[in-house]
Design an enzyme around this catalytic site. Structure first.
Site, PDB file in Angstrom:
ATOM      1  N   LYS A 144     -20.271 114.924  -1.972  1.00 32.13           N
ATOM      2  CA  LYS A 144     -19.478 113.735  -1.612  1.00 32.13           C
ATOM      3  C   LYS A 144     -17.984 114.036  -1.767  1.00 32.13           C
ATOM      4  O   LYS A 144     -17.191 113.792  -0.853  1.00 32.13           O
ATOM      5  CB  LYS A 144     -19.852 112.556  -2.517  1.00 32.13           C
ATOM      6  N   ASN A 145     -17.600 114.558  -2.925  1.00 32.69           N
ATOM      7  CA  ASN A 145     -16.171 114.728  -3.182  1.00 32.69           C
ATOM      8  C   ASN A 145     -15.538 115.797  -2.289  1.00 32.69           C
ATOM      9  O   ASN A 145     -14.359 115.706  -1.958  1.00 32.69           O
ATOM     10  CB  ASN A 145     -15.924 115.041  -4.655  1.00 32.69           C
ATOM     11  N   CYS A 186     -13.366 103.225  -8.576  1.00 34.70           N
ATOM     12  CA  CYS A 186     -14.088 102.940  -9.823  1.00 34.70           C
ATOM     13  C   CYS A 186     -13.130 102.413 -10.883  1.00 34.70           C
ATOM     14  O   CYS A 186     -11.998 102.872 -11.000  1.00 34.70           O
ATOM     15  CB  CYS A 186     -14.719 104.216 -10.376  1.00 34.70           C
ATOM     16  N   ARG A 236      -5.636 105.468 -13.367  1.00 37.48           N
ATOM     17  CA  ARG A 236      -5.705 106.343 -12.200  1.00 37.48           C
ATOM     18  C   ARG A 236      -4.566 106.171 -11.203  1.00 37.48           C
ATOM     19  O   ARG A 236      -4.770 105.783 -10.056  1.00 37.48           O
ATOM     20  CB  ARG A 236      -7.048 106.154 -11.472  1.00 37.48           C
ATOM     21  N   ASP A 282     -17.524 113.711 -14.516  1.00 42.02           N
ATOM     22  CA  ASP A 282     -18.503 113.010 -13.676  1.00 42.02           C
ATOM     23  C   ASP A 282     -19.944 113.219 -14.155  1.00 42.02           C
ATOM     24  O   ASP A 282     -20.867 112.648 -13.573  1.00 42.02           O
ATOM     25  CB  ASP A 282     -18.380 113.466 -12.214  1.00 42.02           C
ATOM     26  N   ARG A 284     -22.913 104.624  -3.569  1.00 43.00           N
ATOM     27  CA  ARG A 284     -21.685 105.328  -3.204  1.00 43.00           C
ATOM     28  C   ARG A 284     -21.857 106.831  -3.383  1.00 43.00           C
ATOM     29  O   ARG A 284     -21.124 107.609  -2.759  1.00 43.00           O
ATOM     30  CB  ARG A 284     -20.522 104.861  -4.091  1.00 43.00           C
TER      31      ARG A 284
HETATM   32  C1  UD1 Z   1     -11.641 113.481  -8.495  1.00 42.11           C
HETATM   33  C2  UD1 Z   1     -13.068 113.106  -8.148  1.00 42.11           C
HETATM   34  C3  UD1 Z   1     -13.682 112.307  -9.291  1.00 42.11           C
HETATM   35  C4  UD1 Z   1     -13.541 113.057 -10.615  1.00 42.11           C
HETATM   36  C5  UD1 Z   1     -12.099 113.486 -10.845  1.00 42.11           C
HETATM   37  C6  UD1 Z   1     -11.927 114.373 -12.068  1.00 42.11           C
HETATM   38  C7  UD1 Z   1     -12.979 112.918  -5.746  1.00 42.11           C
HETATM   39  C8  UD1 Z   1     -13.066 112.042  -4.550  1.00 42.11           C
HETATM   40  N1  UD1 Z   1     -13.064 112.329  -6.926  1.00 42.11           N
HETATM   41  O1  UD1 Z   1     -10.928 112.261  -8.612  1.00 42.11           O
HETATM   42  O2  UD1 Z   1     -15.054 112.087  -8.989  1.00 42.11           O
HETATM   43  O3  UD1 Z   1     -13.948 112.212 -11.670  1.00 42.11           O
HETATM   44  O4  UD1 Z   1     -11.612 114.226  -9.713  1.00 42.11           O
HETATM   45  O5  UD1 Z   1     -12.747 115.487 -11.970  1.00 42.11           O
HETATM   46  O6  UD1 Z   1     -12.880 114.125  -5.632  1.00 42.11           O
HETATM   47  N2  UD1 Z   1      -3.782 111.203 -12.458  1.00 42.11           N
HETATM   48  C9  UD1 Z   1      -2.513 110.715 -12.638  1.00 42.11           C
HETATM   49  N3  UD1 Z   1      -1.669 110.731 -11.557  1.00 42.11           N
HETATM   50  C10 UD1 Z   1      -2.036 111.204 -10.338  1.00 42.11           C
HETATM   51  C11 UD1 Z   1      -3.342 111.699 -10.169  1.00 42.11           C
HETATM   52  C12 UD1 Z   1      -4.197 111.693 -11.247  1.00 42.11           C
HETATM   53  O7  UD1 Z   1      -2.136 110.292 -13.726  1.00 42.11           O
HETATM   54  O8  UD1 Z   1      -1.232 111.175  -9.410  1.00 42.11           O
HETATM   55  C13 UD1 Z   1      -4.712 111.236 -13.612  1.00 42.11           C
HETATM   56  C14 UD1 Z   1      -5.943 110.377 -13.406  1.00 42.11           C
HETATM   57  O9  UD1 Z   1      -5.706 109.033 -13.784  1.00 42.11           O
HETATM   58  C15 UD1 Z   1      -6.931 111.068 -14.327  1.00 42.11           C
HETATM   59  C16 UD1 Z   1      -6.544 112.545 -14.202  1.00 42.11           C
HETATM   60  O10 UD1 Z   1      -5.231 112.549 -13.708  1.00 42.11           O
HETATM   61  O11 UD1 Z   1      -6.727 110.651 -15.657  1.00 42.11           O
HETATM   62  C17 UD1 Z   1      -7.424 113.378 -13.281  1.00 42.11           C
HETATM   63  O12 UD1 Z   1      -7.564 112.712 -12.057  1.00 42.11           O
HETATM   64  P1  UD1 Z   1      -7.815 113.481 -10.673  1.00 42.11           P
HETATM   65  O13 UD1 Z   1      -8.245 114.878 -10.947  1.00 42.11           O
HETATM   66  O14 UD1 Z   1      -6.657 113.253  -9.796  1.00 42.11           O
HETATM   67  O15 UD1 Z   1      -9.055 112.670 -10.112  1.00 42.11           O
HETATM   68  P2  UD1 Z   1      -9.346 112.242  -8.612  1.00 42.11           P
HETATM   69  O16 UD1 Z   1      -8.843 113.286  -7.683  1.00 42.11           O
HETATM   70  O17 UD1 Z   1      -8.938 110.844  -8.402  1.00 42.11           O
END
Ligand code: UD1
Length: 422
Positions: A22-23, A118, A123, A309, A401
């Site tokens: 999915k991701n 979620c 985030r 995850d 999802r």
């Molecule tokens: C992706 C995955 C999700 C997984 C996560 C961490 C997808 C669609 N989703 O989510 O399933 O749980 O990686 O492995 O691929 N953060 C910030 N600022 C930003 C971006 C992130 O503070 O601009 C923080 C987030 O709140 C979180 C951490 O960084 O605490 C990691 O998030 P991130 O790796 O970006 O997760 P996603 O890409 O949203």
């Protein structure tokens, strides 16, 4: 709304096929926006999140067809009609933000609603925006939307160092950089297998990328990308989830196509907990040693660390392990919503800040429970498989999802599980 009813206590034996990730797919689909030629993805999962991304891309003017019962996604962005991703679609799924980099790179302008997704913490998307700003974009926040504009002549290559690892920010930056002028270096990049898969696809489209899978990715911008066909990598989170099922119930389940390397520290922890993970021809097989798993200490971390995850699912296993386990969540705050639900089934869990202390009990008892997010909901199903009596999980739309045909896959291995509509 559908509910899932699980009657616990059946050993699981059999084979579970794992879908495409999915991701990975959610990052690969927006890559269509980078080219006016067709991009086709095979081995795509059939999930509600993929439907949401399909809607979003269509709203931008991309043509998206789902063929072969949804396994193949054929896309073409030769005539984009909008550069605005509306709140109504984006709020359903945080990964919608991944259209920002490609739109900006190709069209020079993009408006994307700030995402929802979620409810597992704040985030924000600040890292995505800072990276695009470093590439010359001008960014404003207007009424809940990110308004981004590339400089005259397009985005410029830049050296970007992320203060911490973000999967989504790495993906957005990587896509934007493929069409930027000059060289982009992404430092402290995410190393997840989904990043490597995205880089493989972009490379097949003509992008010049080095270092994907390491913490420094270098992208040499090109003038244009062309079409490609790409097969989506296997879903390591779906795989890890189902690997926990026989660890809870006993029995042996085989996973064709499974690879150890994509699961990093997860397999080490499973083995430490007394679960045998054996290499079989073309895949892996999982068997619990002894009657109960053993307590372990788990700390979530970016790949190759233990994936956040899989934290909820691991908690379901450790709820009945012998001894006291700790689970420390370092990626998201507020990602223990499954703990109170597991406690309704008899689990002994203390949550203090980002750490959960789990004292294993011999057996959980079935109960009505409520899904709160995607991975939390599947942890309740896993717990129900090992529990005494009936567990009824409501709000299963979260499950849809991320897991396709879950009841069928577990049922084929002997689980007593059914979905009831209302
Ligand atoms: C992706 C995955 C999700 C997984 C996560 C961490 C997808 C669609 N989703 O989510 O399933 O749980 O990686 O492995 O691929 N953060 C910030 N600022 C930003 C971006 C992130 O503070 O601009 C923080 C987030 O709140 C979180 C951490 O960084 O605490 C990691 O998030 P991130 O790796 O970006 O997760 P996603 O890409 O949203």
């Amino acid at each position: 709304m559908d509910r899932i009813v699980v009657t616990g206590g059946r050993e699981l034996n059999g084979t579970i096929p794992i879908a495409g990730a999915k991701n990975a797919c959610l990052a690969l689909m927006p890559a269509t926006l980078l080219t006016d030629e067709p991009l086709t993805l095979s081995n795509a999962p059939r999930l509600a999140d993929i439907d949401t991304m399909t809607l979003l891309l269509r709203a931008l003017g991309a043509e998206v067809s789902r063929l072969d019962e949804g396994r193949v996604i054929a896309m073409s962005s030769h005539a984009l009609s909008s550069h605005r991703a509306e709140y109504d679609i984006v709020r359903r799924m945080r990964a919608s933000i991944l259209v920002l980099g490609p739109l900006l790179a190709r069209e020079g302008v993009a408006e994307v609603s700030l995402p929802g997704g979620c409810a597992i913490g704040a985030r924000p998307v600040d890292l995505h925006l800072q990276a695009l700003e470093a590439m010359g974009a001008e960014i404003d926040l207007v009424e809940g939307y990110v308004h981004a504009r590339a400089p005259r002549g397009g985005l410029r290559g830049a050296r970007i160092r992320f203060p911490f690892v973000s999967v989504g920010a790495t993906e957005n930056t990587l896509m934007a950089a493929t069409l930027a002028r000059g060289t982009t270096v992404i430092e402290n990049a995410a190393r997840e297998p989904e990043i490597v898969d995205l880089a493989r696809c972009l490379t097949a489209m003509g992008a010049r990328i080095e270092g994907a899978g390491t913490d420094t990715i270098t992208v040499e911008g090109v003038d244009r990308l062309h079409g490609a066909t790409h097969s989506v990598i296997i879903d390591r989170i779906e795989l890890g989830t189902y690997m926990i099922a026989p660890a809870i119930t006993g029995g042996t389940v085989r996973f064709p196509g499974a690879r150890r390397d994509i699961l990093g520290a997860f397999i080490d922890k499973l083995e430490e907990a007394g679960v045998a993970v054996d290499d079989i021809e073309g895949g892996l097989a999982v068997t619990r040693r002894g009657d109960r798993a053993r307590a372990v200490e788990v700390v979530t971390a970016p790949y190759p660390g233990f994936p956040t995850d899989l934290q909820a699912q691991m908690m379901a296993l450790l709820a009945t392990a012998d001894g006291v386990s700790t689970l420390e969540e370092r990626i998201f705050e507020n990602r223990f919503m499954h703990a109170p639900e597991l406690m309704r089934m008899g689990a002994k869990i203390d949550v203090h800040g980002g750490t959960a202390r789990v004292t294993g009990v011999e057996r959980l008892k079935g109960a009505p429970v409520m899904a709160t997010d995607l991975r939390a909901s599947v942890s309740l199903i896993l717990a129900g498989l090992g529990a005494e009596g009936e567990t009824v999980v409501s709000r299963v739309y979260h499950l849809d999802r991320g897991y396709e045909r879950l009841e069928e896959k577990l049922g084929a291995c002997g689980a007593a599980i059914e979905r009831i509509g209302e």
